[in-house]
Design an enzyme around this catalytic site. Structure first.
Site, PDB file in Angstrom:
ATOM      1  N   ARG A  53       0.829  -1.205   0.000  1.00  0.00           N
ATOM      2  CA  ARG A  53       0.000   0.000   0.000  1.00  0.00           C
ATOM      3  C   ARG A  53       0.866   1.259   0.000  1.00  0.00           C
ATOM      4  O   ARG A  53       2.024   1.248   0.392  1.00  0.00           O
ATOM      5  CB  ARG A  53      -0.916   0.023   1.234  1.00  0.00           C
ATOM      6  N   LYS A 192      -8.567  -2.136   1.204  1.00  0.00           N
ATOM      7  CA  LYS A 192      -8.457  -1.258   2.367  1.00  0.00           C
ATOM      8  C   LYS A 192      -9.269   0.019   2.199  1.00  0.00           C
ATOM      9  O   LYS A 192      -9.692   0.620   3.199  1.00  0.00           O
ATOM     10  CB  LYS A 192      -6.992  -0.935   2.643  1.00  0.00           C
ATOM     11  N   HIS A 211     -10.220  -3.714  12.754  1.00  0.00           N
ATOM     12  CA  HIS A 211      -9.178  -4.346  11.946  1.00  0.00           C
ATOM     13  C   HIS A 211      -8.748  -5.605  12.675  1.00  0.00           C
ATOM     14  O   HIS A 211      -7.785  -5.606  13.432  1.00  0.00           O
ATOM     15  CB  HIS A 211      -8.002  -3.385  11.761  1.00  0.00           C
ATOM     16  N   SER A 229      -0.982  -5.735   9.484  1.00  0.00           N
ATOM     17  CA  SER A 229      -0.538  -6.733   8.519  1.00  0.00           C
ATOM     18  C   SER A 229       0.780  -7.343   8.964  1.00  0.00           C
ATOM     19  O   SER A 229       1.697  -6.642   9.386  1.00  0.00           O
ATOM     20  CB  SER A 229      -0.368  -6.090   7.136  1.00  0.00           C
ATOM     21  N   LYS A 233      -2.820 -12.198  12.058  1.00  0.00           N
ATOM     22  CA  LYS A 233      -4.278 -12.279  12.090  1.00  0.00           C
ATOM     23  C   LYS A 233      -4.803 -13.419  11.230  1.00  0.00           C
ATOM     24  O   LYS A 233      -5.649 -14.197  11.646  1.00  0.00           O
ATOM     25  CB  LYS A 233      -4.899 -10.957  11.609  1.00  0.00           C
ATOM     26  N   THR A 234      -4.282 -13.487  10.007  1.00  0.00           N
ATOM     27  CA  THR A 234      -4.751 -14.520   9.087  1.00  0.00           C
ATOM     28  C   THR A 234      -4.314 -15.903   9.543  1.00  0.00           C
ATOM     29  O   THR A 234      -5.114 -16.851   9.586  1.00  0.00           O
ATOM     30  CB  THR A 234      -4.238 -14.234   7.663  1.00  0.00           C
ATOM     31  N   ASP A 248      -9.655 -10.503   8.492  1.00  0.00           N
ATOM     32  CA  ASP A 248      -9.087  -9.147   8.533  1.00  0.00           C
ATOM     33  C   ASP A 248     -10.021  -8.032   8.987  1.00  0.00           C
ATOM     34  O   ASP A 248      -9.575  -7.104   9.638  1.00  0.00           O
ATOM     35  CB  ASP A 248      -8.545  -8.799   7.145  1.00  0.00           C
ATOM     36  N   ARG A 313       1.540 -11.988  -1.603  1.00  0.00           N
ATOM     37  CA  ARG A 313       0.164 -12.145  -1.108  1.00  0.00           C
ATOM     38  C   ARG A 313      -0.621 -13.140  -1.947  1.00  0.00           C
ATOM     39  O   ARG A 313      -0.350 -13.338  -3.141  1.00  0.00           O
ATOM     40  CB  ARG A 313      -0.558 -10.794  -1.157  1.00  0.00           C
TER      41      ARG A 313
END
Length: 523
Positions: A53, A192, A211, A229, A233-234, A248, A313
């Site tokens: 990003r 996002k 988030h 990120s 989390k994933t 997410d 990703r």
């Protein structure tokens, strides 16, 4: 077929491919040279110079209708309406004559809160990305709430004319319900951007947008995993013994938790089937792989190759995870986990937080930016990101902090702080905490095993640390014990605690400065 919505945007397209199947979108991607098929059946794409990003290139259009609600400043720099409309017109002009791929989807699994989302892009694989990451269910009767993402990856904005930082721009217009993206091919920008839109809309409706990832146990117990990120989390929410609500973005209402998205966007660097089987096996036909290296002859993915970026990703529909929760809605949370990737190696791998400490950590949002997550980040950096998602907060952080505080007080939900970063030394000296140990600690927190274990209080951070966790070596639970040089540990830990305190000054009215952690940070 009439495409009046494109005309409303000022676009006269060449040909429009509307809501194609994943197979057709992958076929078009290959045919147009936008991607190649990997040996695992996924479409592999290269996002060019932008492999993450560009948060400093995000703008919010200054409109009277939203002026009072936006947290203006570095996170949400304002773009005057006349300049925004000029950019929108230039992007529309650029897209004229091009073949466009259109996807109609939605954001929000709960129909009462969902909004329609439309993606318009000349890239077939970006359409597939939007089809996977947003929800496939269409929202009826809410056309006047639809948000459109107008994506022009090859258009470079005239920065000097429009007062932009660079030729890349991500612009949110709350009045037109329009997101304009140009100058970047990285598809995470559209994901996002819509999350930011939900972060704007949900608090105005009394719901807390977060988030975080979320999963649910066999008894219906819901766990939330907050973190930026790269903090896990994933990975941690993809648990074979628990149902995955999402990886997410979620919303906490008065009596439920629901997923904003319809897919997962997982980091693929160093991905291994034995460590993260659910994610590894989800990479198949219908999945988009961004910047993953392929063998030139066999097109076999090399997940260990980070030569282009550490931020490789994979994007796939939620149902590619075998234990995904149908519908994306579950009960209200019964446990909250804050995740941080501590680059200094001084934070405990797991701590039990008081409600006051929970707010302290939520508003501080400490972690490390991992290499490649954002453009220009080549080495991990310590950072504070309010609510574990500061780049996506259109409202001031205290809005979300107050809502979370009220929910924690009302429900008594326990909160844990888990460090998925380094132990035994800082990055470059110590080692990343093994994910199998992290999973064991999280499992103990969620199944109640930590309620009766002996604990100690960390003298620097004031955190409550369990001294026993099933399946985890005792020596790693207290980070000081893992350092060869204990004096160096003390220096590094006190320095980080002081940074907590300094960063928290901006939130002094939100949480009492007499909390154990705040006091420890000053010592």
């Amino acid at each position: 077929m009439s495409y009046t919505y494109l005309q409303d945007l000022g676009i006269v397209p060449g040909h429009v491919y509307e809501n194609l199947s994943p197979a057709h979108l992958m076929e078009e991607s290959v045919k147009r040279g936008q991607g190649v098929l990997a040996s695992n059946g996924a479409i592999s794409v290269d996002t060019g110079v932008h492999t993450g990003r560009s948060p400093k290139d995000k703008y919010v259009v200054r409109r009277a209708s939203s002026e009072a609600n936006i947290w203006w400043g570095p996170v949400n720099p304002a773009l005057d309406a006349d300049k925004a409309e000029r950019l929108q017109a230039l992007v529309a002009e650029h897209l004229c004559g091009q073949d466009l791929f259109v996807v109609d989807a939605s954001a929000g699994a709960d129909a009462d809160y969902a909004i329609p989302v439309r993606v318009v892009t000349p890239y077939a694989w970006q359409a597939l990305f939007g089809q996977s990451l947003f929800r496939r269910e269409l929202v009826e009767g809410k056309d006047d709430e639809r948000w459109t993402v107008m994506y022009a990856p090859k258009f470079h904005a005239p920065a000097e004319e429009l007062g932009l930082r660079t030729s890349t721009a991500i612009v949110l217009d709350t009045e037109k319900r329009l997101v304009t993206i140009c100058g970047t091919e990285y598809a995470g920008e559209m994901k996002k951007s819509i999350f930011t839109v939900m972060n704007y809309l949900m608090p105005l409706r009394g719901a807390l947008s977060m988030h975080c990832s979320a999963n649910v146990g066999p008894k219906g117990d819901v766990a939330l995993f907050f973190g930026l990120s790269g903090t896990g989390k994933t990975s941690l929410s993809a648990d074979p013994h628990r149902g995955l609500i999402g990886d997410d973005e979620h919303v906490w209402t008065d009596n439920s938790t629901f997923n904003v998205e319809g897919g997962c966007y997982a980091k693929a660097i160093k991905l291994r089937e034995d460590k993260e089987p659910e994610i590894y096996r989800a990479i198949r036909f219908g999945t988009v792989m961004e910047n993953v290296a392929l063998d030139e002859k066999t097109r076999t993915p090399d997940y260990n190759d980070g030569s282009k970026t550490e931020n490789t990703r994979v994007a796939y529909p939620l149902e590619f995870i075998p234990n995904a929760v149908p519908g994306g809605v579950a009960a209200a949370p019964s446990a909250v986990v804050f995740l941080t990737a501590d680059a200094f190696g001084v934070m405990p791998p797991i701590s039990i937080l008081t409600p006051e400490q929970a707010m302290f950590h939520f508003l501080n949002g400490y972690t490390a930016k991992l290499a490649g997550t954002e453009k220009g980040v080549t080495e991990p950096e310590a950072t504070f990101s309010s609510c574990f998602g500061q780049p996506f907060l259109p409202h001031p952080p205290k809005v979300y902090g107050d809502m979370l505080s009220a929910k924690l007080k009302e429900t008594g939900v326990p909160v844990y702080l888990v460090n998925t970063g380094w132990s035994g030394g800082a990055y470059g000296v110590g080692n990343r905490i093994d994910i199998t140990y992290t999973r064991a600690m999280v499992n103990a927190a969620l199944d109640g095993s930590l309620r009766d274990v002996p604990t100690v209080t960390d003298p620097i951070f004031g955190l409550t640390i369990p001294t026993e966790v099933p399946g985890v070596p005792k020596e790693i639970l207290n980070p000081r014990n893992t350092w060869a040089d204990k004096d160096e540990y003390d220096i590094r830990a006190k320095a980080l605690a002081q940074r907590f305190h300094e960063n928290f000054k901006k939130f002094q009215t939100a949480v009492s400065e007499t909390t154990p952690l705040a006091v420890a940070a000053r010592s």
